[in-house]
Design an enzyme around this catalytic site. Structure first.
Site, PDB file in Angstrom:
ATOM      1  N   CYS A   1       0.810  -1.232  -0.389  1.00  0.00           N
ATOM      2  CA  CYS A   1       0.124  -0.134  -0.097  1.00  0.00           C
ATOM      3  C   CYS A   1       0.643   1.282   0.231  1.00  0.00           C
ATOM      4  O   CYS A   1       2.190   1.314   0.736  1.00  0.00           O
ATOM      5  CB  CYS A   1      -0.872   0.128   0.801  1.00  0.00           C
TER       6      CYS A   1
ATOM      7  N   HIS B   1      -9.392  -3.770  -1.349  1.00  0.00           N
ATOM      8  CA  HIS B   1      -8.488  -3.246  -0.793  1.00  0.00           C
ATOM      9  C   HIS B   1      -8.455  -1.655  -0.883  1.00  0.00           C
ATOM     10  O   HIS B   1      -8.542  -0.907   0.107  1.00  0.00           O
ATOM     11  CB  HIS B   1      -7.379  -3.772  -1.357  1.00  0.00           C
ATOM     12  N   GLU B   2      -8.566  -0.944  -1.837  1.00  0.00           N
ATOM     13  CA  GLU B   2      -9.022   0.182  -2.146  1.00  0.00           C
ATOM     14  C   GLU B   2     -10.576   0.404  -1.779  1.00  0.00           C
ATOM     15  O   GLU B   2     -10.835   1.390  -2.170  1.00  0.00           O
ATOM     16  CB  GLU B   2      -9.393   0.421  -4.085  1.00  0.00           C
TER      17      GLU B   2
ATOM     18  N   HIS C   1      -9.878   1.317   1.288  1.00  0.00           N
ATOM     19  CA  HIS C   1      -9.973   2.944   1.857  1.00  0.00           C
ATOM     20  C   HIS C   1     -11.050   4.192   1.701  1.00  0.00           C
ATOM     21  O   HIS C   1     -11.359   4.200   3.429  1.00  0.00           O
ATOM     22  CB  HIS C   1      -8.923   2.535   0.632  1.00  0.00           C
TER      23      HIS C   1
HETATM   24 ZN    ZN Z   1      -4.109   1.251   0.049  1.00  0.00          ZN
END
Ligand code: ZN
Length: 178
Positions: A100, A142-143, A146
């Site tokens: 990341c 993952h995004e 976020h």
């Molecule tokens: Zn990330």
């Protein structure tokens, strides 16, 4: 072309939920373009708006095809802009190594859904749906994490997360001492 500054953990914006995009206007398209430029500049596979300090639900992705990646998938080398993404279907479990930009130098194996379907809007406000597995799936998860203020350390085991936090705090103290 504008490369934006990457926000690094433990900045609070990384642990804050981003808001839905309402206006699909030139201002939005400028942020999207800058995010693609920033992702490319860092050779990253994906980027969420929180990571450039923008609390809007925007994700950009581009996963290059490498020789070690196995079979070439439809999503390899394709550029994605996911606005207000919602994962509508998940299947199975898979574990892949993730990094990341907001956690420089940290790579860990994270278990996530193996296959996903995601609905999102493009920068013109057109709705679409795509499905994929492997790195595409891990990257979308993952995004979108976020955007919900969840960083990948939160997806690690408690022991691993503690080790990563300790390592990063040590790096932070060292960089402040320079
Ligand atoms: Zn990330």
């Amino acid at each position: 072309m504008a490369v934006l500054e990457i926000v690094e953990w433990p900045e609070k914006v990384l642990e804050t939920r981003a808001q839905e995009v309402v206006h699909f206007d030139d201002a939005l398209r400028k942020v999207v373009q800058d995010m693609h430029d920033t992702m490319d500049d860092h050779n990253a596979l994906g980027l969420a708006a929180n990571q450039v300090g923008v609390l809007q639900r925007i994700v950009v992705m581009r996963i290059p095809y490498g020789r070690k990646d196995g079979p070439r998938m439809w999503w390899h080398d394709k550029r994605f802009t996911l606005i207000n993404p919602v994962i509508t279907k998940t299947e199975g479990r898979a574990t892949l190594s993730e990094g990341c930009l907001s956690f420089p130098g940290i790579y860990e194996y994270i278990q996530r859904a193996d296959e996903i379907t995601v609905q999102a809007y493009d920068e013109q406000g057109k709705k679409f749906e795509v499905s994929g597995s492997e790195y595409f799936s891990a990257c979308v998860q993952h995004e979108t994490d976020h955007l919900d203020g969840i960083v990948f350390v939160n997806r690690m085991s408690r022991l691993k997360a503690a080790l990563v936090r300790k390592k990063l705090q040590k790096q932070l103290v060292m960089s402040q001492g320079e």
